[in-house]
Design a protein around this motif. Structure first.
Motif, PDB file in Angstrom:
ATOM      1  N   GLU A  39       0.844  -1.204   0.000  1.00 35.94           N
ATOM      2  CA  GLU A  39       0.000   0.000   0.000  1.00 35.94           C
ATOM      3  C   GLU A  39       0.879   1.254   0.000  1.00 35.94           C
ATOM      4  O   GLU A  39       0.495   2.294  -0.497  1.00 35.94           O
ATOM      5  CB  GLU A  39      -0.884   0.031   1.257  1.00 35.94           C
ATOM      6  N   ARG A  40       2.061   1.111   0.603  1.00 38.10           N
ATOM      7  CA  ARG A  40       2.989   2.239   0.671  1.00 38.10           C
ATOM      8  C   ARG A  40       4.218   1.933  -0.192  1.00 38.10           C
ATOM      9  O   ARG A  40       4.686   0.795  -0.221  1.00 38.10           O
ATOM     10  CB  ARG A  40       3.480   2.471   2.095  1.00 38.10           C
ATOM     11  N   VAL A  41       4.727   3.010  -0.810  1.00 31.99           N
ATOM     12  CA  VAL A  41       6.012   2.894  -1.513  1.00 31.99           C
ATOM     13  C   VAL A  41       6.979   3.871  -0.875  1.00 31.99           C
ATOM     14  O   VAL A  41       6.694   5.074  -0.767  1.00 31.99           O
ATOM     15  CB  VAL A  41       5.875   3.206  -3.024  1.00 31.99           C
ATOM     16  N   PHE A  42       8.116   3.329  -0.415  1.00 30.00           N
ATOM     17  CA  PHE A  42       9.179   4.174   0.132  1.00 30.00           C
ATOM     18  C   PHE A  42      10.262   4.247  -0.937  1.00 30.00           C
ATOM     19  O   PHE A  42      10.966   3.264  -1.196  1.00 30.00           O
ATOM     20  CB  PHE A  42       9.719   3.561   1.427  1.00 30.00           C
ATOM     21  N   ALA A  43      10.356   5.410  -1.587  1.00 28.34           N
ATOM     22  CA  ALA A  43      11.333   5.553  -2.674  1.00 28.34           C
ATOM     23  C   ALA A  43      12.544   6.327  -2.166  1.00 28.34           C
ATOM     24  O   ALA A  43      12.395   7.351  -1.507  1.00 28.34           O
ATOM     25  CB  ALA A  43      10.693   6.285  -3.845  1.00 28.34           C
ATOM     26  N   VAL A  44      13.728   5.798  -2.460  1.00 27.93           N
ATOM     27  CA  VAL A  44      14.968   6.489  -2.083  1.00 27.93           C
ATOM     28  C   VAL A  44      15.616   7.020  -3.358  1.00 27.93           C
ATOM     29  O   VAL A  44      15.660   6.317  -4.384  1.00 27.93           O
ATOM     30  CB  VAL A  44      15.940   5.526  -1.355  1.00 27.93           C
ATOM     31  N   THR A  45      16.087   8.253  -3.283  1.00 23.27           N
ATOM     32  CA  THR A  45      16.791   8.830  -4.429  1.00 23.27           C
ATOM     33  C   THR A  45      17.845   9.798  -3.907  1.00 23.27           C
ATOM     34  O   THR A  45      17.988   9.970  -2.697  1.00 23.27           O
ATOM     35  CB  THR A  45      15.792   9.520  -5.383  1.00 23.27           C
ATOM     36  N   ASP A  46      18.614  10.407  -4.833  1.00 29.07           N
ATOM     37  CA  ASP A  46      19.525  11.460  -4.366  1.00 29.07           C
ATOM     38  C   ASP A  46      19.055  12.809  -4.911  1.00 29.07           C
ATOM     39  O   ASP A  46      18.109  12.867  -5.721  1.00 29.07           O
ATOM     40  CB  ASP A  46      20.997  11.139  -4.683  1.00 29.07           C
ATOM     41  N   GLU A  47      19.717  13.882  -4.466  1.00 33.97           N
ATOM     42  CA  GLU A  47      19.209  15.222  -4.804  1.00 33.97           C
ATOM     43  C   GLU A  47      19.164  15.453  -6.308  1.00 33.97           C
ATOM     44  O   GLU A  47      18.220  16.047  -6.826  1.00 33.97           O
ATOM     45  CB  GLU A  47      20.103  16.293  -4.140  1.00 33.97           C
TER      46      GLU A  47
END
Ligand code: NAD
Ligand code: GLY
Length: 359
Positions: A39-47
């Motif tokens: 149900e949730r998406v935790f997306a990691v990225t850089d600036e």
């Protein structure tokens, strides 16, 4: 159908690598297909990547009904740190992340390694997908499940093998890469030609540069991922065949260290490391002279260095840290010919002496 797909057939942990221009647009559908209970998406990225692709990714995921959190870390190797890992764990907990939710790694190898390690460790392991945006990440780091962070004592010293649920590769993302970061990735692409595929090597030489490679990019990425996939399937835990991916890396690590991880990028260090490995191979009677010349010529085409100065004491430090070693010996990767790598166990002291001789 547009694009191409490869299957990484690891029993119980199999997944697809999808390579397709515009694939980023199908991120929500991929999440739904691969992690149906999320149900949730935790997306990691850089600036940098977040600034270019983050907004689009978040709005498409939200439009598909997900609760989304985009976690942005500074661009660069410093983000592969214990501090950033803890920050991610805490933010996930505050977001109400559960074991059936999904992590997305949107970025280069730094983001992929960091987000993948967070996925491997939070709640004792959750699902994640890799959405690599650099050439290096698309041909190498997003495939094979090595995830981790750096410690003060050295790079990649804490980590895990944690395979993603899928790898979604959009070669269009490479259009926004700087020339330097593109060249870095080319060092690894050239490496695949050196270790397993002389035809790929010759093709890269004919393509001659970034524009040429981009004109055939889906196929170039497919060829590299196919080689990596085969090695991962044969030796997931990196105790045998997979080690040939380390070609150019033993001395490459020394060059990175010599520059304090600032002067030389990983790709530049690996490039010079491949030439040094070819020279050492020649000195040992294992590598033909012609192979060294071919490697030097292609590196020049792709604006990569063939030589980096390294003080003896730094070389010694890097060779003793080499994770592919055991006891007093190191497993050096040498080329018997272009496209044919072999694992060559060698005493550390002998390697250090040869490294001095060939520089
Ligand atoms: P990176 O992730 O730092 O990306 C390089 C730079 O490119 C960053 O500044 C980033 O912000 C920028 N960038 C990324 N995608 C972009 C895009 N599409 N457009 C514009 N800018 C973009 O570096 P990298 O070279 O991708 O990865 C290096 C890391 O990968 C190292 O930490 C290395 O240890 C790791 N690695 C891991 C594996 C593995 O098997 N897990 C293999 C090789 C390397
Ligand atoms: N990049 C080396 C490996 O995945 O084994």
């Amino acid at each position: 159908m547009n694009g191409r797909t490869l299957r990484v057939a690891l029993p119980g942990r199999e997944y697809d690598i999808e390579i397709r221009r515009g694939a980023l647009g199908s991120l929500p559908a991929k999440c739904r297909e691969l992690m149906p209970k999320a149900e949730r998406v935790f997306a990691v990225t850089d600036e940098t990547v977040g600034g270019i692709y983050g907004g689009r990714a978040v709005s498409s995921l939200e439009a598909a009904g997900y609760k989304v959190r985009l976690h942005v870390v500074p661009a660069g190797e410093e983000s592969k740190s214990p501090e950033k890992l803890v920050e991610i764990w805490e933010t996930m907990a505050a977001f109400g992340f559960t074991r059936s939710d999904a992590v997305v790694a949107l970025g280069g190898g730094v983001v992929g390694d960091l987000a993948g390690f967070a996925a491997a460790t939070v709640l004792r392991g959750v699902n994640f997908i890799q959405v690599p945006t650099t050439l290096l990440a698309q041909v190498d780091s997003s495939v094979g499940g090595k995830v981790g962070i750096d410690l003060k004592a050295g790079k990649n010293l804490a980590g895990a093998f944690w395979q993603p649920k899928g790898v979604l590769i959009d070669p269009d993302c490479l259009e926004t890469l700087s020339d330097g970061t593109f060249s870095d990735g080319m060092a690894e692409v050239i490496k695949y030609g050196c270790i397993r595929d002389a035809a790929l090597f010759r093709r890269l030489a004919a393509l001659g540069g970034r524009d040429g490679v981009m004109s055939e990019i889906e196929d170039v990425i497919y060829t590299c991922c196919d080689i990596k996939r085969a090695l991962v399937m044969e030796d997931e835990r990196d105790t045998g065949a997979r080690m040939i991916l380390n070609f150019g890396h033993t001395l490459g690590h020394a060059y990175e260290l010599a520059g304090g991880y600032k002067t030389w990028t990983h790709g530049q260090a690996v490039a010079a490391g491949m030439v040094s490995a070819a020279r050492i191979g020649r000195a040992l009677g294992a590598t033909p002279r012609e192979t060294e010349t071919q490697i030097r010529e292609i590196l020049e085409q792709y604006k990569l260095p063939e030589k980096i100065e390294c003080p003896s004491e730094i070389m010694r430090e890097a060779v003793s840290l080499d994770k592919k070693g055991s006891g007093s010996s190191v497993r050096l990767i040498l080329l018997k010919a272009l496209g044919e790598a072999e694992i060559y166990p060698i005493e550390r002291e002998r390697l250090l002496a040869l490294a001095e001789d060939v520089r």
